[in-house]
Design a protein around this motif. Structure first.
Motif: not given
Length: 181
Positions: A145, A56, A99-100, A141-142, A176, A128, A151, A126, A85, A178
């Motif tokens: 957005n 990561w 993610w980012d 998606m955690g 969130s 995940w 998410g 995002y 991720n 995951h």
């Protein structure tokens, strides 16, 4: 098979012989190329004689050949500019959620020693977790957005992994999100 693979915080991969499940034994070890004294946890996926490692904080995917369990070897590295991720491998393709940068990647691993980015596709949130079932990729998606939307889940039809199609609407969920299984 009778092998298990274990990562460590020293950027390494252990190959364990689990022929006797109550007495596993280390058969081999390899350290992925990393800066000196850089310690980070890895995620891994196994696809035949190949183990794909990603981490990561030091952005890269490493291909490890484990066909000779006593002498595993890193045979390829693909640097990344984003934090991956979750990865999943199937049929010469490695799928990854980022993610980012709200991205979904398909990497061509037909030559495992030289993985290549073949597709980069925007996600609605995002990225995940990734799970593959049949012709679909399910991406969790955690958090929220960039537009502040919750998410949730995005479903892609990956029948043609080089041209995925939105296979389902974004299913919004609070919190969130995951992993997905």
């Amino acid at each position: 098979g009778s092998h298990a693979y274990l990562t460590d915080r020293d950027s390494g991969l252990y190959v364990l012989d689990c022929g006797d499940p109550l007495n596993p034994a280390v058969q081999g070890y390899v350290r992925a190329p990393m800066p000196p004294d850089y310690h980070i946890d890895f995620d891994l996926k196994v696809d035949g004689p190949w183990v794909y490692l990603h981490h990561w904080d030091y952005y890269a995917i490493h291909t490890v050949d484990v066909s000779a369990p006593q002498a595993p070897a890193v045979v390829g590295t693909l640097p990344f500019v984003h934090a991956l991720n979750e990865i999943r491998a199937r049929g010469g393709v490695l799928f990854a959620a980022v993610w980012d940068y709200l991205q979904f990647y398909a990497l061509d691993i037909s030559d495992p020693s030289a993985p290549q980015v073949a597709l980069r596709m925007p996600l609605l949130g995002y990225g995940w977790g990734v799970n593959l079932r049949g012709k679909y990729a399910y991406i969790s998606m955690g958090a929220k957005n960039q537009e502040g939307q919750a998410g949730g889940l995005q479903i892609l039809d990956i029948s043609n992994p080089w041209a995925p199609v939105l296979g389902g609407y974004r299913v919004p969920m609070e919190g969130s999100n995951h992993d997905i299984a």
